[in-house]
Motif scaffolding. Structure first.
Motif, PDB file in Angstrom:
ATOM      1  N   GLY A   1     -24.369 -41.832  10.331  1.00 32.20           N
ATOM      2  CA  GLY A   1     -22.949 -42.115  10.333  1.00 32.20           C
ATOM      3  C   GLY A   1     -22.123 -40.888  10.639  1.00 32.20           C
TER       4      GLY A   1
ATOM      5  N   ASP B   1     -25.728 -42.845   7.115  1.00 28.17           N
ATOM      6  CA  ASP B   1     -25.902 -41.454   6.670  1.00 28.17           C
ATOM      7  C   ASP B   1     -26.984 -41.333   5.604  1.00 28.17           C
ATOM      8  N   ALA B   2     -27.079 -42.354   4.735  1.00 30.58           N
ATOM      9  CA  ALA B   2     -28.042 -42.285   3.647  1.00 30.58           C
ATOM     10  C   ALA B   2     -29.481 -42.257   4.152  1.00 30.58           C
TER      11      ALA B   2
ATOM     12  N   ARG C   1     -20.881 -38.543   8.870  1.00 28.35           N
ATOM     13  CA  ARG C   1     -21.157 -37.307   8.142  1.00 28.35           C
ATOM     14  C   ARG C   1     -22.469 -36.645   8.554  1.00 28.35           C
ATOM     15  N   THR C   2     -23.263 -37.331   9.360  1.00 26.92           N
ATOM     16  CA  THR C   2     -24.527 -36.751   9.776  1.00 26.92           C
ATOM     17  C   THR C   2     -24.284 -35.597  10.732  1.00 26.92           C
TER      18      THR C   2
ATOM     19  N   ALA D   1     -16.243 -47.114   6.468  1.00 24.01           N
ATOM     20  CA  ALA D   1     -16.811 -46.016   5.686  1.00 24.01           C
ATOM     21  C   ALA D   1     -18.136 -46.430   5.064  1.00 24.01           C
ATOM     22  N   GLU D   2     -18.222 -47.673   4.594  1.00 24.51           N
ATOM     23  CA  GLU D   2     -19.470 -48.154   4.008  1.00 24.51           C
ATOM     24  C   GLU D   2     -20.566 -48.267   5.074  1.00 24.51           C
TER      25      GLU D   2
ATOM     26  N   GLY E   1     -20.819 -46.384   7.736  1.00 23.50           N
ATOM     27  CA  GLY E   1     -21.260 -45.019   7.977  1.00 23.50           C
ATOM     28  C   GLY E   1     -22.106 -44.479   6.841  1.00 23.50           C
ATOM     29  N   ARG E   2     -21.743 -44.839   5.596  1.00 15.38           N
ATOM     30  CA  ARG E   2     -22.506 -44.362   4.444  1.00 15.38           C
ATOM     31  C   ARG E   2     -23.937 -44.890   4.482  1.00 15.38           C
ATOM     32  N   ARG E   3     -24.094 -46.170   4.846  1.00 17.73           N
ATOM     33  CA  ARG E   3     -25.435 -46.752   4.937  1.00 17.73           C
ATOM     34  C   ARG E   3     -26.296 -46.003   5.949  1.00 17.73           C
TER      35      ARG E   3
END
Length: 499
Positions: A489, A201-202, A491-492, A194-195, A197-199
């Motif tokens: 990630g 996505d950000a 969520r994109t 998850a981290e 993917g977060r990196r």
């Protein structure tokens, strides 16, 4: 060294042994008590005829004496049945070898958390690979300083994913053993993914804005079309390259790239359709649709490049291995001689009998290699180096030299081939194959834990598992939209081109 995938008995085995001992002691105690109470009464008293004892039994005077042995027998049978049922229940629920669960895990299977962890690994790995592809195309159009945030995001996501794969590798090896700790390990895998993917996505919106800056022009499309034309030219010569390899070496030497020319052409056909649609969308003033089609074309072009490079690289690796075989054979013979000297001097680092067995095995392997070299028949030089390294490295005393270099060359080839297969079948390869591949990459990195022999074996396992997955699930190119593409990630949005 990698953790063993098959572990020995756990601490539960001691509990089972203790339970069996207690059952035996209880049964024996009951039997002794019965003998002490019954035999004095059953034995005929002095001067009394045996027939009298029989008569007493017929008369029912000893009926009560039969109760205790019957109770003892029932108790022993009940205890034995309880132990049998308990052992069967443990065998049905455990996940160590001999049970019905996955090899290497401990305790009752954690089905749902395990499934979530595997899905998270696959999704994060696909996103990271797709982000690297888009970043590669962006380097051709933008200044390096402007891409620094996205390079950092990819690097950070890669660090998180490597940690997640390392946890999974240990988990598959049975570490940790405690059930609660294993559940926590699975949660750690999901958290790391998850981290990662977060990196990604950000930073995805920022890279998207860079693309939007030239979406009104055809610069990005021209870059993709240029790479397409260059790859199309290289693809036409792949069959000739493969034909030359098959003439010079044994058939198995080129087995890892069999079918690559056809697959590369399939990717380029897919890319052609998407590029044409993107060009039409640009002409019609539909930048959003053009961007989606272009992104899908870039993913297909990147996969075609991997397939083309795999064939070309194999030719170079086989030639390098062929040149290294004589030196590796000489170095191996020196290692065997050194091992014999250590046996004679009594300074063997392992039991002398075991070292002598290793020496005999190495002699047999090296003799077979010499025969193949002198037979004037095509051979697989990478396979010869693999056999030499496997037979001789267990004899090395820390100064393997050229034999170690041969093992590294072989492991790099096997690992790259497995990585190419995963890269060209995104979405079709499961978590187990990717985990073994990640561990092979880790063991090839310079450092105290470097182990090229283990890396080679893990990479071979990864390729085999990946091929099994694709046979079951099929290729992502069976879908109209192709594989996952684009930077970002999970969520994109708009990670797939419109059909």
């Amino acid at each position: 060294m990698t953790p063993s995938l098959i572990r020995g008995p756990t601490r539960r085995g001691k509990g089972q042994i203790a339970a069996r001992i207690a059952q035996g002691v209880l049964g024996g105690g009951i039997a002794v008590l019965w003998l002490c109470l019954v035999l004095p009464r059953v034995a005929p008293r002095a001067g009394e005829p045996a027939a009298g004892a029989a008569a007493q039994d017929e008369g029912g005077t000893w009926t009560a004496d039969l109760v205790l042995p019957l109770v003892a027998a029932v108790a022993v049978i009940a205890l034995a049945a309880y132990g049998y049922v308990r052992r069967n229940r443990r065998a049905a629920t455990r996940t160590t070898p001999g049970g019905t669960g996955a090899v290497g895990s401990v305790g009752a299977p954690l089905t749902e958390p395990d499934t979530q962890a595997c899905a998270a690994l696959v999704e994060a790995d696909d996103c990271l690979r797709a982000s690297r592809v888009e970043l590669g195309f962006a380097r051709a159009r933008f200044d390096a300083s402007g891409l620094a945030p996205y390079e950092r995001a990819v690097g950070a996501a890669g660090t998180e994913l490597r940690a997640a794969f390392a946890i999974r590798q240990r988990y598959d090896g049975g570490v940790p053993e405690d059930q609660a700790a294993r559940r926590q390990a699975l949660a750690g895998i999901v958290g790391r993914c998850a981290e990662a993917g977060r990196r990604l996505d950000a930073e995805a919106p920022g890279l998207e804005r860079l693309r939007e800056a030239d979406r009104g022009t055809s610069e990005a499309l021209e870059v993709a079309e240029g790479r397409f034309r260059e790859l199309a030219g290289r693809t036409t010569g792949l069959e000739a390259v493969l034909g030359d390899l098959r003439e010079r070496y044994a058939p198995l030497a080129s087995a890892s790239v069999t079918g690559c020319p056809e697959q590369a052409k399939d990717r380029l056909v897919f890319a052609t359709m998407r590029l044409n649609e993107a060009r039409q969308s640009v002409d019609l003033g539909e930048p959003e649709r053009a961007a989606g089609q272009l992104r899908a074309a870039e993913g297909a072009i990147a996969q075609a490049a991997v397939l083309v490079a795999a064939v070309e690289r194999l030719g170079e690796e086989l030639a390098a291995a062929d040149r290294l075989v004589p030196a590796a054979l000489t170095g191996a013979e020196a290692e065997v001689a050194g091992a014999r000297e250590r046996v004679a001097a009594g300074v063997a680092e392992v039991p002398v009998g075991e070292l002598r067995a290793r020496i005999r095995h190495a002699d047999t392997v090296l003799g077979t290699v010499r025969e193949e070299l002198t037979a004037r028949r095509p051979y697989d030089p990478l396979d010869l180096l693999r056999r030499i390294a496997r037979a001789v490295l267990p004899l090395a005393d820390g100064r393997a030299g050229v034999v170690e270099a041969a093992a590294v060359l072989v492991a790099r080839h096997t690992t790259a081939a497995a990585d190419d297969f995963v890269a060209t079948h995104l979405g079709g390869v499961g978590a187990e194959a990717r985990t073994r591949l990640a561990e092979a990459v880790r063991l090839l990195a310079p450092g105290p834990e470097r182990d090229p022999r283990a890396a080679d074996e893990l990479a071979r396992q990864a390729r085999h598992l990946a091929e099994q997955d694709v046979r079951v699930q099929g290729s992502p190119y069976a879908e109209a939209a192709g594989p996952v593409t684009g930077f970002g990630g999970p969520r994109t949005r708009d990670r797939r081109a419109p059909a």
